[in-house]
Write an enzyme that holds these catalytic residues in place. Structure first.
Site, short mmCIF file in Angstrom:
data_model
loop_
_atom_site.label_atom_id
_atom_site.label_comp_id
_atom_site.label_asym_id
_atom_site.label_seq_id
_atom_site.Cartn_x
_atom_site.Cartn_y
_atom_site.Cartn_z
N PHE A 149 46.74 35.43 44.46
CA PHE A 149 47.69 34.86 45.43
C PHE A 149 49.04 35.54 45.39
CE2 PHE A 149 49.24 32.63 41.66
CZ PHE A 149 50.60 32.59 41.90
N LYS A 173 37.91 39.79 49.72
CA LYS A 173 37.96 38.33 49.51
C LYS A 173 39.35 38.02 48.97
CE LYS A 173 37.84 35.11 47.14
NZ LYS A 173 39.02 34.22 47.10
N GLU A 176 42.49 32.28 48.36
CA GLU A 176 42.38 31.17 49.32
C GLU A 176 43.69 30.37 49.40
OE1 GLU A 176 41.07 31.64 46.41
OE2 GLU A 176 40.22 29.82 45.49
N ARG A 177 44.67 30.71 48.53
CA ARG A 177 45.89 29.91 48.54
C ARG A 177 46.90 30.41 49.59
NH1 ARG A 177 46.76 30.09 42.22
NH2 ARG A 177 44.78 29.19 41.58
N SER A 226 43.52 36.60 37.19
CA SER A 226 43.77 36.16 35.81
C SER A 226 42.69 36.71 34.87
CB SER A 226 43.79 34.63 35.76
OG SER A 226 42.54 34.13 36.20
N CYS A 281 52.53 39.99 37.84
CA CYS A 281 51.84 40.38 36.61
C CYS A 281 52.68 41.35 35.80
CB CYS A 281 50.50 41.00 36.93
SG CYS A 281 50.68 42.56 37.76
N GLU A 383 50.28 33.28 29.36
CA GLU A 383 50.97 33.82 30.53
C GLU A 383 51.46 32.61 31.32
OE1 GLU A 383 48.56 35.50 33.71
OE2 GLU A 383 50.11 36.98 34.09
P1 NAD Z 1 42.84 33.89 39.85
O1 NAD Z 1 42.14 34.61 38.77
O2 NAD Z 1 42.87 32.41 39.83
O3 NAD Z 1 42.21 34.30 41.28
C1 NAD Z 1 42.01 35.64 41.66
C2 NAD Z 1 40.84 35.71 42.63
O4 NAD Z 1 39.66 35.27 41.97
C3 NAD Z 1 41.01 34.83 43.86
O5 NAD Z 1 40.55 35.54 44.99
C4 NAD Z 1 40.12 33.63 43.57
O6 NAD Z 1 39.57 33.05 44.72
C5 NAD Z 1 39.03 34.22 42.71
N1 NAD Z 1 38.50 33.25 41.74
C6 NAD Z 1 39.17 32.24 41.14
N2 NAD Z 1 38.35 31.57 40.31
C7 NAD Z 1 37.13 32.15 40.40
C8 NAD Z 1 35.87 31.89 39.78
N3 NAD Z 1 35.71 30.91 38.90
N4 NAD Z 1 34.83 32.71 40.08
C9 NAD Z 1 34.99 33.71 40.96
N5 NAD Z 1 36.17 34.00 41.59
C10 NAD Z 1 37.22 33.22 41.32
O7 NAD Z 1 44.33 34.49 39.90
P2 NAD Z 1 45.57 33.99 40.75
O8 NAD Z 1 46.08 32.70 40.17
O9 NAD Z 1 45.28 34.05 42.19
O10 NAD Z 1 46.61 35.16 40.45
C11 NAD Z 1 47.47 35.17 39.34
C12 NAD Z 1 46.90 35.98 38.20
O11 NAD Z 1 46.64 37.30 38.64
C13 NAD Z 1 47.85 36.13 37.03
O12 NAD Z 1 47.12 36.00 35.84
C14 NAD Z 1 48.39 37.53 37.17
O13 NAD Z 1 48.84 38.13 35.98
C15 NAD Z 1 47.20 38.23 37.71
N6 NAD Z 1 47.57 39.47 38.38
C16 NAD Z 1 47.29 40.63 37.73
C17 NAD Z 1 47.67 41.83 38.30
C18 NAD Z 1 47.37 43.13 37.60
O14 NAD Z 1 47.48 44.14 38.25
N7 NAD Z 1 46.98 43.14 36.34
C19 NAD Z 1 48.32 41.84 39.54
C20 NAD Z 1 48.57 40.63 40.18
C21 NAD Z 1 48.18 39.44 39.58
#
Ligand code: NAD
Length: 497
Positions: A149, A173, A176-177, A226, A281, A383
C-alpha cells in the site's frame, strides 16, 4: 452510490462485485469507495488475456515497445495532479510527497525506454575457428507483480514498465487498501498505445495472489511487502517452479557519529523518520548515537525540530505528513510506543494522540521521539511503520555496527559523519543492501537496482535497473559455425576446447 474499483483485463475495466472490500480515506476515516476482490473466474480471464497477448508482444521490436513507454511517460506527467490526488485520498500522503513518489516511478519508465540498448545482448566473434557465439535475453512469458500500500504508484512502476519492454506480458495485483491510483496509471499505459492484454490489473487479496503463485502459466513473480508475506510468496512461487524476487520489511538505522554535523543530521533524520508517516521501507526508524555528547545533542535538537512538524490531510501542502493507513495500524503504532514506555524507554515527544482540526476520525499519529531504547525491547525489533524515531545510545562505532548487523532486517542504513575513513569502513562492512553516507534515504536511482539484505529480500536479484532486466529475461547462448563449402570436420571424441 459507492464507487467500485475494478480490474483492467484485456484493455477493458471490468467490475466483479461478488466480493468487495471498503477503501478508506485515512484522513477522514470514512469509506466512499470499495475495491473488487478478484474471483477465480476473473483471475482466469486475466491470465488468459496475458497469455494470448504474449506471442505478438514478444516479437514486437524492442524499439516499438519502448515507444509506448515514451508516450506513457508523457501521459504520467500530464496527469500527475490527478494521480497524486488519488494517492492522497486513499493512502493519505501529502501532495508534495505523492509527487516525489510519482517522479521516482517515472524515472523507472525512463529507464525502460532504453529497452533496445538494455536487450542488446553479448557477442563474441571467433570463439573457435569460424565459430561465433552470442547471448540474447529473451522474455519469460506472463509475469506477475504483487505490491504494497505504501507506494501505490512507484512500486508497481519498479516492475511492469521493465517487464513489459523486455517483451513479457504482465498481471499486477496492487494493494487492496489504495487501488485507485494504480488502476488509473495502468489505464494511462493502455492509452499510450499498449496492445490489449499486455498489461492487466487484478485487484484482490490472498485468493488472487494464490492463483498467481500456483498457475503454471505465470513464469515469474515480483513481490514487495512485509517480510512474513514475502517469505510465503517466495517459498510458494519457488515450490511451483517460478522465478521469484520478494522484497520485505525493514528496520533502518542511522549512526550519528560524535563528529557529525548534528544540525544537518537532525534535518535529514526528521524527513527520513517522519516523512510519509514513517510508512516507507527506507524510513530511518532508529538513530544510534555514538557517545553521550552526540546522544544529548541529537535528542535536544530533534525535540526542537519536531515542534515545527504538522500532521494533517493530504490536500494541504503545508502539512508535513499525513495519517497512517488504517485504524488498526494506528492502534498498532500506538501500542509499540506504549510498549517501549513500559520497557523503560523515555518518550521524549509523544504523538500517540494528536489533534487534527476538522479530522476527528482520521488515522493520525503525531511525530514521536523515544530515547534510551535498547535492543531487547519489542519496539526495537519490530518494523513499527509509523512516525516514530527511536534513539539507541552506544559508546563506539563498532557497537553501533554490531546492532545493525545483528538485526534481522538489512534494507537501508546511513552514517552521519565528517570522517571519510569511518564512512568507508562502515559502507564496506555493514550487512545492509543500501547504504547512505550523510544521505538518509539511499534509495537507488532507476539505473541502479533496489534491494535489501538478510530478511529484507528473498531471492537473488534486486528490483529494477540492471537486475530488473536480468530478472525479467532469460539468457540464451548460441554458438554458430557456418563451414566453408566442401569442408568437413572429422570426428572428435574429446571435449571441445
Ligand atoms: P503486505 O505484506 O501486507 O501486503 C503486500 C501485498 O501482499 C498486498 O498486495 C497484499 O494484498 C498481499 N497480501 C497480504 N497478505 C497476503 C497473504 N496472506 N497472502 C498473499 N498475499 C497477501 O504489506 P503492506 O502492509 O501493504 O506494505 C507494507 C510493508 O511493505 C512494510 O513491511 C514495508 O517495509 C514493505 N515494503 C518493502 C519495500 C521494499 O522494497 N523492501 C518497499 C515498500 C514496502
Amino acid at each position: 452510490m459507492t464507487n467500485v474499483v475494478g480490474h483492467l483485463i484485456n484493455g477493458v475495466v471490468v467490475n466483479d462485485t461478488e466480493r468487495t472490500q471498503d477503501v478508506f480515506n485515512p484522513a477522514t476515516g470514512a469509506s466512499e469507495t470499495q475495491v473488487a476482490l478478484a474471483s477465480k473466474k476473473t483471475m482466469e480471464d486475466a491470465i488468459a488475456a496475458a497469455e494470448a497477448a504474449y506471442p505478438e508482444w514478444r516479437n514486437t521490436p524492442a524499439i516499438k515497445r519502448a515507444r509506448v513507454m515514451f508516450r506513457f511517460k508523457e501521459l504520467l506527467e500530464e496527469n500527475a495532479d490527478k494521480i497524486c490526488a488519488l494517492i492522497g485520498q486513499e493512502h493519505g500522503k501529502i501532495s508534495h510527497d505523492a509527487a516525489g513518489e510519482l517522479q521516482r516511478g517515472i524515472e523507472n519508465v525512463e529507464f525502460a525506454c532504453g529497452a533496445p540498448e538494455l536487450l542488446k545482448g553479448e557477442f563474441s566473434k571467433n570463439v573457435g575457428p569460424n565459430i561465433d557465439s552470442w547471448s540474447e535475453f529473451q522474455p519469460l512469458g506472463v509475469v506477475a507483480g504483487i505490491t504494497p500500500f505504501n507506494f501505490p504508484a512507484m512500486v508497481p512502476m519498479w516492475m511492469f514498465p521493465l517487464a513489459i519492454v523486455c517483451g513479457n506480458t504482465f498481471i499486477l495485483k496492487p494493494s487492496e487498501r489504495d487501488p485507485s491510483s494504480t488502476l488509473y496509471i495502468a489505464q494511462l499505459l493502455q492509452e499510450a498505445g499498449l496492445p490489449d492484454g499486455v498489461m492487466n490489473v487484478v485487484n484482490g487479496d490472498k485468493e488472487a495472489v494464490d492463483v498467481l503463485l500456483t498457475d503454471e502459466r505465470i513464469k515469474a513473480v515480483s513481490f514487495v511487502g512485509s517480510t512474513p508475506i514475502a517469505e510465503y510468496i517466495y517459498a510458494t512461487a519457488n515450490a511451483n517452479g517460478k522465478r521469484c524476487q520478494a522484497l520485505g520489511g525493514a528496520k533502518n538505522h542511522a549512526i550519528v557519529m560524535p563528529d557529525a554535523d548534528i544540525d544537518n543530521a537532525v534535518n535529514q533524520l526528521t524527513g527520513a523518520a517522519f516523512g510519509s508517516s514513517g510508512e516507507r521501507c527506507m524510513a530511518l526508524s532508529v538513530a544510534v548515537a555514538v557517545g553521550d555528547e552526540a546522544g544529548d545533542a541529537l535528542v535536544a535538537k530533534m525535540t526542537e525540530a519536531m515542534k515545527g512538524l504538522t500532521v494533517g490531510a493530504y490536500d494541504n501542502a503545508s502539512n508535513d505528513f499525513g495519517p497512517v493507513i488504517t485504524a488498526a495500524h494506528k492502534e498498532k503504532v500506538q501500542g509499540y510506543i506504549t510498549s517501549a514506555e513500559q520497557d523503560g524507554a523515555k518518550i521524549v515527544v509523544d504523538g500517540r494522540d494528536p489533534k487534527v482540526d476538522g479530522y476527528d476520525n482520521g488515522f493520525f499519529v503525531g511525530a514521536t521521539l523515544i530515547d534510551n531504547v535498547t535492543a531487547n525491547m519489542d519496539s526495537y525489533d519490530a518494523e513499527i511503520f509509523g512516525p516514530v524515531l527511536q534513539v539507541v545510545r552506544v559508546k563506539t562505532m563498532e557497537e553501533a555496527m554490531k546492532l545493525i548487523n545483528d538485526h534481522e532486517y538489512g534494507n537501508g542504513t546511513c552514517i552521519f559523519t565528517r570522517d571519510g575513513e569511518a564512512a568507508r569502513y562502515f559502507s564496506d562492512n555493514i550487512q545492509v543492501g543500501m547504504v547512505g553516507i550523510n544521505v538518509p534515504l539511499p534509495v537507488p536511482v532507476a539505473y541502479h537496482s533496489f534491494g535489501g539484505w538478510k530478511r529484507s529480500l528473498f531471492g537473488d536479484l534486486h528490483a529494477y535497473g540492471p537486475d530488473g532486466v536480468r530478472f525479467y529475461t532469460k539468457r540464451k547462448t548460441i554458438t554458430q559455425r557456418w563451414p566453408s563449402s566442401g569442408v568437413r570436420e572429422g570426428i572428435s571424441m574429446s571435449f571441445p576446447s
